[in-house]
Design an enzyme around this catalytic site. Structure first.
Site, PDB file in Angstrom:
ATOM      1  N   ASP A   1      -1.538  -0.743   6.213  1.00  0.00           N
ATOM      2  CA  ASP A   1      -1.678  -0.174   7.522  1.00  0.00           C
ATOM      3  C   ASP A   1      -3.135   0.102   7.792  1.00  0.00           C
ATOM      4  OD1 ASP A   1      -1.311   1.940   5.668  1.00  0.00           O
ATOM      5  OD2 ASP A   1      -1.563   3.172   7.636  1.00  0.00           O
TER       6      ASP A   1
ATOM      7  N   ASP B   1       0.872  -1.187   0.143  1.00  0.00           N
ATOM      8  CA  ASP B   1      -0.092   0.009  -0.022  1.00  0.00           C
ATOM      9  C   ASP B   1       0.924   1.281   0.050  1.00  0.00           C
ATOM     10  OD1 ASP B   1      -2.553   1.533   0.451  1.00  0.00           O
ATOM     11  OD2 ASP B   1      -1.772   1.874   2.573  1.00  0.00           O
TER      12      ASP B   1
ATOM     13  N   ASP C   1      -7.063  -1.956   4.083  1.00  0.00           N
ATOM     14  CA  ASP C   1      -6.137  -2.844   3.732  1.00  0.00           C
ATOM     15  C   ASP C   1      -6.395  -4.369   4.224  1.00  0.00           C
ATOM     16  OD1 ASP C   1      -4.800  -0.995   2.231  1.00  0.00           O
ATOM     17  OD2 ASP C   1      -3.711  -0.263   4.001  1.00  0.00           O
TER      18      ASP C   1
END
Length: 412
Positions: free
Chosen positions: A305, A121, A309
């Site tokens: 995080d 990410d 996600d």
């Protein structure tokens, strides 16, 4: 006001993805469990056969046959395998924890060395998640700078998104949110609320339907865009180095982000990531991840995080989360938690996994090889009970001592 049934809500969809994804988690069955199940009964049967057949078909007394059979029984104990192998994994997990890497089981430690692809990410992972470069641009002079900041802070104070937190932190202004009504946060797009019958929207160009501008966090008041904030996320100092190190391990690197193409490609180029996919919503990240996992022999890790996600983290073969700034849902969903958010810990975890596997192979080859040699010598009546004791207890002690090398392993 309820606008949708629970099963159609964003939270329900994310939870459903997490629950379904957990079924796809790769399961590792270790060689040792199969070896122990086969090895011990085979040797037990051999000892019985030896005791019965040697006095009948060969020139052995009953006493000699009994001695050989008993020696077989001592050798058949799989202590060296049963103790040293799990102890190696426990040691690997312990060393990882000591270095700020929480690995949630030996399966995950074992699979780390097999990763072919790692997907990152962007915000809070490749970048710090703290938007230190912020530029407020007023697009309508009818509104004062103070009023515009007030609109931003009131809305973003109620948001859990890293961008919202960064905006509030940057302006450093305390304001009451008691007059905020009908607050809504639309995942990957922005927020909306009402204040004194005024409708306010804060978010992407698509969310506020901006035609003139593309990039930025826009403020729309009563159907009129009055300001925008240009943000520049700071890349973590070691992101480029970590990506380079992972490539040396023949690991493909990718980045999935909800950001616009220009921003995503700029970040990807700076850190030298192999491939980037942009403007993705949480469910799109999840679907793109599954595409990667469906490729032949592709073991995929996902690093994130936030709550958005979580489905991708739990669906991946190895899910990584940031322990410092990461959300509780991402941490719970992950297999590996990086306590201090240092991306280099991913490389370190892979290094520990490879070293642990090396020690396990040494233990297995030594213990099984020693037992087989002494079994052969015993069959020829060339090995006494003392040899059998060494093949059992002695080999166990030596493999345990070899395993302690993991605890002393220095990570570069």
């Amino acid at each position: 006001k309820v606008t949708k049934d629970y099963e159609n809500s964003t939270v329900a969809q994310i939870l459903e993805l997490v629950e379904n994804a957990s079924d796809k988690k790769a399961k590792t069955e270790y060689f040792v469990s199969h070896a122990a199940k086969i090895y011990t009964p085979v040797v037990l049967i051999l000892s019985i056969i030896v005791f019965i057949t040697y006095p009948i078909f060969f020139d052995y007394t009953v006493k000699e046959a009994l001695n050989i059979a008993l020696t077989y029984l001592v050798i058949s104990c799989p202590c060296a395998i049963a103790i040293s192998v799990p102890l190696s994994y426990f040691s690997g997990i312990g060393v990882s924890s000591k270095n700020g890497i929480l690995i949630k089981g030996s399966d995950y430690l074992d699979n780390l060395r097999k990763l072919n692809t790692i997907i990152f990410d962007k915000t809070g992972t490749i970048t710090t998640g703290n938007f230190e470069e912020l530029n407020l641009i007023i697009l309508d002079n009818e509104y004062s700078k103070n009023d515009i900041i007030n609109y931003y802070v009131k809305g973003e104070s109620l948001s859990n998104h890293p961008i919202g937190k960064s905006i509030v932190k940057y302006f450093n202004k305390k304001t009451s949110t008691n007059d905020v009504k009908n607050f809504k946060e639309i995942s990957g797009k922005g927020i909306s609320y009402e204040i004194d019958s005024t409708k306010v929207k804060i978010g992407s160009a698509e969310f506020v339907k901006s035609k003139q501008f593309v990039n930025g966090i826009f403020l729309k008041v009563d159907n009129k865009i009055i300001a925008k904030i240009d943000l520049k996320d700071k890349i973590k100092s070691n992101s480029k180095k970590v990506i380079s190190e992972l490539k040396k391990h023949n690991i493909k690197t990718m980045m999935f982000t909800g950001d616009k193409k220009e921003i995503a490609e700029e970040i990807a180029e700076k850190v030298n990531i192999d491939e980037v996919k942009y403007e993705l919503l949480p469910n799109q990240k999840y679907n793109e991840l599954l595409k990667e996992m469906n490729k032949d022999n592709n073991l995929v890790g996902f690093v994130g995080d936030g709550i958005n996600d979580a489905p991708s983290i739990v669906a991946s073969n190895i899910g990584f989360s940031m322990g410092n700034i990461g959300s509780s849902s991402a941490i719970e969903a992950s297999d590996v938690v990086i306590i201090d958010d240092d991306l280099d810990k991913i490389r370190q975890a892979i290094d520990i996994s490879k070293y642990t596997t090396k020690i396990i192979k040494e233990n297995l080859i030594f213990s099984i090889g020693t037992k087989i040699i002494i079994l052969i010598l015993t069959s020829m009546n060339l090995a006494s009970m003392a040899y059998a004791v060494f093949a059992d207890t002695g080999v166990t002690v030596l493999t345990i001592l070899n395993t302690t090398r993991i605890l002393k392993h220095k990570i570069k």
